[in-house]
Design a protein around this motif. Structure first.
Motif, mmCIF file in Angstrom:
data_model
loop_
_atom_site.group_PDB
_atom_site.id
_atom_site.type_symbol
_atom_site.label_atom_id
_atom_site.label_comp_id
_atom_site.label_asym_id
_atom_site.label_seq_id
_atom_site.Cartn_x
_atom_site.Cartn_y
_atom_site.Cartn_z
ATOM 1 N N VAL A 45 43.222 51.441 40.271
ATOM 2 C CA VAL A 45 43.154 50.977 38.838
ATOM 3 C C VAL A 45 44.256 49.595 38.653
ATOM 4 N N TYR A 46 45.126 49.560 39.659
ATOM 5 C CA TYR A 46 46.319 48.273 39.451
ATOM 6 C C TYR A 46 45.867 47.129 40.253
ATOM 7 N N VAL A 47 44.985 47.156 41.094
ATOM 8 C CA VAL A 47 45.076 45.982 41.828
ATOM 9 C C VAL A 47 43.745 45.071 41.556
ATOM 10 N N TRP A 48 43.855 43.836 42.164
ATOM 11 C CA TRP A 48 42.760 42.929 41.841
ATOM 12 C C TRP A 48 42.271 42.102 42.972
ATOM 13 N N GLU A 49 41.082 41.612 42.794
ATOM 14 C CA GLU A 49 40.378 40.592 43.748
ATOM 15 C C GLU A 49 40.709 39.383 43.206
ATOM 16 N N ALA A 50 40.663 38.396 44.182
ATOM 17 C CA ALA A 50 40.925 36.719 43.628
ATOM 18 C C ALA A 50 39.884 36.401 42.982
ATOM 19 N N HIS A 51 38.380 36.906 43.245
ATOM 20 C CA HIS A 51 37.207 36.455 42.303
ATOM 21 C C HIS A 51 37.510 37.300 41.015
ATOM 22 N N ASP A 52 37.918 38.385 41.012
ATOM 23 C CA ASP A 52 37.938 38.827 39.451
ATOM 24 C C ASP A 52 38.865 38.248 38.637
ATOM 25 N N ILE A 53 39.862 37.618 39.208
ATOM 26 C CA ILE A 53 41.042 36.605 38.345
ATOM 27 C C ILE A 53 40.112 35.654 37.755
ATOM 28 N N ASP A 54 39.698 35.112 38.707
ATOM 29 C CA ASP A 54 38.697 33.582 38.488
ATOM 30 C C ASP A 54 37.726 33.834 37.337
ATOM 31 N N LYS A 55 37.085 35.022 37.719
ATOM 32 C CA LYS A 55 35.991 35.517 36.576
ATOM 33 C C LYS A 55 36.575 35.652 35.029
ATOM 34 N N ILE A 56 37.706 36.287 35.281
ATOM 35 C CA ILE A 56 38.445 36.689 33.958
ATOM 36 C C ILE A 56 39.207 35.489 33.227
ATOM 37 N N LEU A 57 39.872 34.964 33.894
ATOM 38 C CA LEU A 57 40.771 33.947 33.353
ATOM 39 C C LEU A 57 40.249 32.495 33.348
ATOM 40 N N GLY A 58 39.059 32.320 34.054
ATOM 41 C CA GLY A 58 38.524 30.924 33.980
ATOM 42 C C GLY A 58 39.741 29.786 34.607
ATOM 43 N N ASP A 59 39.719 28.818 33.385
ATOM 44 C CA ASP A 59 40.349 27.420 33.875
ATOM 45 C C ASP A 59 42.063 28.069 33.977
ATOM 46 N N ALA A 60 42.415 29.158 33.529
ATOM 47 C CA ALA A 60 43.840 29.529 33.658
ATOM 48 C C ALA A 60 44.041 30.412 34.878
ATOM 49 N N ALA A 61 43.029 30.379 35.809
ATOM 50 C CA ALA A 61 43.237 31.291 36.925
ATOM 51 C C ALA A 61 43.983 30.659 38.036
ATOM 52 N N PRO A 62 43.650 29.334 38.361
ATOM 53 C CA PRO A 62 44.755 28.800 39.307
ATOM 54 C C PRO A 62 46.137 28.997 39.274
ATOM 55 N N ALA A 63 46.474 28.827 38.052
ATOM 56 C CA ALA A 63 48.024 28.826 37.996
ATOM 57 C C ALA A 63 48.420 30.146 37.929
ATOM 58 N N PHE A 64 48.089 31.083 37.287
ATOM 59 C CA PHE A 64 48.209 32.438 37.415
ATOM 60 C C PHE A 64 47.992 32.977 38.948
ATOM 61 N N LYS A 65 47.081 32.714 39.643
ATOM 62 C CA LYS A 65 47.030 33.236 40.738
ATOM 63 C C LYS A 65 48.590 32.780 41.774
ATOM 64 N N GLU A 66 48.640 31.588 41.376
ATOM 65 C CA GLU A 66 50.013 30.919 42.146
ATOM 66 C C GLU A 66 51.233 31.544 41.858
ATOM 67 N N ALA A 67 51.266 31.779 40.509
ATOM 68 C CA ALA A 67 52.498 32.469 40.035
ATOM 69 C C ALA A 67 52.596 34.206 40.690
ATOM 70 N N TYR A 68 51.579 34.732 40.842
ATOM 71 C CA TYR A 68 51.546 36.210 40.694
ATOM 72 C C TYR A 68 50.980 36.339 42.319
ATOM 73 N N HIS A 69 50.793 35.534 43.069
ATOM 74 C CA HIS A 69 50.696 35.801 44.710
ATOM 75 C C HIS A 69 49.358 36.671 44.803
ATOM 76 N N VAL A 70 48.405 35.917 44.106
ATOM 77 C CA VAL A 70 46.898 36.492 44.211
ATOM 78 C C VAL A 70 46.351 35.556 45.459
ATOM 79 N N LYS A 71 45.808 36.315 46.399
ATOM 80 C CA LYS A 71 45.199 35.545 47.422
ATOM 81 C C LYS A 71 43.755 36.104 47.811
ATOM 82 N N GLU A 72 42.797 35.374 48.303
ATOM 83 C CA GLU A 72 41.670 35.731 48.879
ATOM 84 C C GLU A 72 41.583 36.912 49.849
ATOM 85 N N LEU A 73 42.447 37.100 50.721
ATOM 86 C CA LEU A 73 42.852 37.987 51.759
ATOM 87 C C LEU A 73 44.207 38.959 51.430
#
Length: 877
Positions: A406-434
């Motif tokens: 329930v708690y984990v996320w794929e990088a592409h899910d973050i991209d889809k949900i957050l759109g333009d805000a995704a890159p900064a969010f992924k950098e801050a919250y340590h979200v990686k493709e692998l």
């Protein structure tokens, strides 16, 4: 991945449970012991390894079979086993009598609803028809929810540790706890999780059962002899440990405990109990230890310790152990860096960590700490609170047989949900493709240095912080559409006490009255639904049913919660309730011969052993919390007997604290809190309130240095004919901008004189009245005048209502937000007319003045004058 390896046992804490096993091995190595190895009783549950947290069939549910006896239970954990083919019994006379009558061994299985490997064993072992047939034919099978019966869990987990030490096993325990007992309940052998079949390095459960059945049939006498020795040793290690060298409870012991805790902090990633020789083990929040360090730093500043504490608080707040999307904390981290958690969420963790983060915010004004505390409370209100106000126990860790799904996320899910805000969010919250974690990305802030956007989040001072808040909210909405986690809807009275206290203290410190209202609603639920007809607490409430006698911890935690509510509201009913429960606890649990409290009440079911707990584990020790409660009650009520009981507890366990200074930090805090009371020998145990302003007399002496420096414009000695003296007191050390506080005006009227009540009766009399003047638009509202007493003047045929002696007039000060940081020139005017039985003197007034600091908006303020505000009415009434 985040599985409860058998070497990962969290000890509840018996006061003499040996950590090195040396004494146990000496006893079990005697010639009296028929070698366990010789009779083949080496049973050790298999260790669950990383990567084993997803089942081959993803936990696909099998069709429900016929309901067994557990279908009549209320425990959510027991109900999970209600359709097993195993002929389960709940613990009770029926099962124990059946075992004795039929001469069968008992298979005791203990777990809890949010335990991942308990679920695995239920699905793979207890749903297996062949295994169930073997169990039903040869054993009496008993299933126990350890949260409903912590006494049973404590005894038999200790027995498992004794057994492990006897056979030289490296493990120390875990859940599910799997114990095999004689018909009389004495331990034969045990382990934790057993797989459904033999695997490389792990004995399957069918093999275990086959071995035990053979030994019981052919070497029963030897097995019973071994069980007697294991039972005797279990009793021995659960008895309070005696010290040959008397140890006094002292501030030196407190300092020793403080030094031990601080020296054990991981210097790189924070966290207490760090072992530099074993850096890859799991890491726990240990809130009792963190709170102890916080409280001691208030008494004696220590920059190095404060820095280590702040490092720990920041690492936990930024790590994966914290749920950055939904709020709250998971049970523990499986790694040193706090990155990947074991995902279950327990109510008791949330309660204790609220206290820790509220305290951290008060000490540092770090906005992240305030956010963390508020998000925990919001999570509890949203996910763990019943409509009636009681708090549920836990959220499970798994869905679809996958822990953390329930708690984990794929990088592409973050991209889809957050759109333009995704890159900064992924950098801050340590979200990686692998992702680093096998099932997806666990959100965490990027590093201990908190560079770039991560620091923006921590300090909460940029527009990007607001952007991330909006992104987290979007992710929460998506996450809420995923399969729901199992929620354990037991309302446990003790855990509710912890949460009530957390809400009350947070509401008062953060000036958020809605949190206090939540605490009040929960307290009303507990006092209305979790007591029997005699007023005794009951341990658990589920589906409208309250049952089971409460334990020591239950009383201690509920009393603490009620005292916190009293501090936050000044409502005497909470003090009365706390005092009544404390008196009940003294009658039900106190060891009259040896001192301190037993874990179970005097009329509780007799088990293999009766314990006195003093070590802090995931819960603070009930005896230590009781010592703190008793000290508070002594201060609030002035009853010395409470302080005497607190001192007895401290002295009883002082040697344990001396030998294990990091294991009894709540006791160390209790000793520190009781010392100022005991040092003022010959004086009242209750400190004199701090005065804001006075007239007609000087400020009363106090052992505390007033944080508000009050002054009168006229420093005159009282005149001989002065019949009324006045003083004013505040409930906090600073006026809280954008909020409110309490004020009380205390009048002392000379003997033989009175002032007229307000409203006046008859209405032609001049009543006492309090007015307020402010240069910063501070308003006095909701002024409450006490009810007058009837008085008749000479020659009059009607009663007048008057005040005599000491009179308390209470009100609320409302401070505008824009006044933050200013100084209030307070002026209180008391108008009155003083009379005696012969007549009245001309009306007069008393003017009280003082300069009062106004806290900045959002700045924490400190409660003061507890005796005056917390005891409006005699608590015994």
């Amino acid at each position: 991945m985040a599985a409860p390896w058998t070497g990962l046992f969290i000890k509840r804490g018996n006061c003499n449970l040996l950590t090195d096993g040396a004494d146990t091995m000496k006893i079990l190595a005697t010639s009296r012991l028929l070698a366990l190895v010789a009779v083949g009783l080496i049973l050790v549950g298999c260790a669950a390894r990383q990567g084993g947290a997803v089942e081959d069939a993803k936990g696909t549910a099998k069709p429900k079979g016929k309901a067994n006896r557990l279908a009549r239970e209320t425990s959510p954990y027991l109900l999970l086993h209600a359709h097993n083919p195993v002929d389960w019994y709940a613990w009770g006379p029926e099962a124990l009598e059946k075992a004795r009558k039929e001469g069968k061994m008992i298979f005791l299985s203990v777990g809890y609803s949010s335990c991942y490997w308990c679920h695995v064993m239920e699905r793979k072992v207890f749903m297996n028809e062949a295994i169930a047939k073997t169990l039903n034919e040869n054993f009496v099978c008993i299933k126990v929810d350890r949260e409903e019966r912590p006494d049973i869990d404590d005894v038999y987990m200790t027995a498992l540790q004794v057994y492990y030490q006897a056979i030289g096993a490296p493990s120390s325990g875990g859940w599910p706890l799997s114990m095999f007992l004689t018909p009389e309940g004495k331990p034969l052998a045990g382990g934790t999780y057993f797989p459904p079949e033999d695997t490389d390095g792990a004995t399957g459960f069918p093999t275990v059962l086959e071995r035990l059945i053979d030994l019981w049939a052919n070497k029963k006498e030897q097995m019973e002899g071994n069980a007697e020795i294991l039972a005797s040793e279990t009793r021995r290690v659960m008895r309070p440990k005696m010290s040959l060298k008397p140890v006094d409870a002292s501030l030196a012991l407190v300092q020793k405990s403080f030094d031990s805790v601080v020296s054990s902090v991981d210097p790189d990633f924070g966290g207490v109990d760090f072992n530099p020789q074993r850096t890859k083990g799991p890491k726990f929040p240990t809130p009792a230890k963190l709170l102890f360090v916080q409280e001691m730093l208030k008494r004696q500043p220590n920059p190095e310790a404060a820095q280590l504490l702040d490092l720990t608080m920041m690492q936990m707040a930024c790590g994966g152990i914290r749920d950055h999307v939904g709020g709250g904390f998971h049970r523990y981290s499986v790694d040193r860096q706090w990155q990947v958690p074991h995902f279950e969420k327990m109510l008791y963790d949330q309660a204790q960590l609220v206290d820790v983060y509220v305290g951290a915010y008060a000490a540092t004004q770090n906005k992240l700490y305030k956010q963390v505390a508020e998000e925990i409370l919001q999570f509890v209100e949203r996910e763990l609170t019943s409509n009636d106000g009681g708090f549920y126990s836990a959220l499970d860790a798994e869905t679809n047989g996958i822990e953390g799904e329930v708690y984990v996320w794929e990088a592409h899910d973050i991209d889809k949900i957050l759109g333009d805000a995704a890159p900064a969010f992924k950098e801050a919250y340590h979200v990686k493709e692998l992702s680093d974690f096998e099932h997806g990305n666990v959100l965490r802030l990027s590093s201990k240095q908190l560079p770039g956007p991560a620091r923006d989040i921590a300090i909460g001072s940029t527009s990007q912080s607001d952007e991330f808040a909006a992104s987290r909210q979007k992710l929460l909405l998506v996450r809420n559409q995923r399969p729901k986690l199992l929620r354990d809807e037991k309302v446990l009275v003790g855990w509710n006490g912890l949460m009530i206290g957390a809400f009350a203290r947070a509401g008062a410190s953060l000036q958020q009255p809605e949190f206090i209202r939540t605490a009040e609603k929960a307290a009303l639920f507990v006092m209305g639904n979790l007591r029997d007809q005699q007023g005794r607490l009951l341990h658990t409430y589920t589906a409208g049913q309250s049952r089971l006698n409460a334990y020591l911890d239950d009383y201690a935690f509920v009393i603490d919660g009620l005292l916190a509510l009293h501090d936050a509201t000044n409502d005497v009913k909470w003090l009365r309730a706390a005092k009544q429960l404390q008196d009940d606890q003294l009658k039900l649990f106190r060891d009259e011969a040896g001192g301190a409290f037993f874990f179970t009440s005097h009329d509780h079911e007799e088990l293999l052993a009766r314990t006195k707990n003093c070590y802090d584990g995931v819960l603070p020790a009930g005896n230590s919390v009781s010592a703190r409660n008793l000290t508070k009650l002594a201060k609030l009520t002035g009853e010395k007997r409470y302080q005497d009981e607190a001192r007895t507890i401290a002295d009883f366990f002082a040697s344990n604290l001396d030998q294990n200074p990091r294991g009894l930090t709540v006791l160390a805090l209790a000793i520190a809190e009781m010392m100022p009371v005991e040092e003022s020998k010959g004086q009242s145990a209750v400190p004199v309130p701090k005065t804001v302003a006075q007239a007609g007399g000087k400020t009363p002496p106090t052992g505390d240095s007033p944080l508000i420096q009050a002054s009168n414009q006229k420093e005159e000695a009282p005149k001989k004919d002065e019949n009324v003296k006045a003083q004013a007191f505040l409930s906090v050390d600073k006026l809280p901008a954008g909020s409110s506080c309490q004020v009380v005006v205390v009048l002392n009227i000379a003997k033989g004189w009175h002032v007229n009540a307000n409203p006046p009766m008859p209405d032609y009399l001049i009543p006492v009245k309090v007015n307020w003047k402010s240069k910063n638009k501070v308003q006095l509202v909701d002024v409450k005048y006490p009810k007058g007493t009837a008085f008749r003047f000479k020659g009059s045929d009607e009663d007048a209502f008057v005040h005599e002696g000491e009179v308390h007039i209470r009100g609320t000060l409302e401070i505008p937000k824009e006044a933050g940081g200013l100084t209030e020139d307070m002026e209180i005017i008391v108008n009155y007319q003083v009379c005696n039985e012969d007549g009245c003197l001309p009306p007069k007034n008393i003017k009280l003045t003082a300069k009062l600091p106004i806290a900045k908006h959002g700045e924490a303020v400190k409660p003061i004058n507890g005796k005056l505000f917390n005891a409006k009415i005699d608590a015994s009434r």
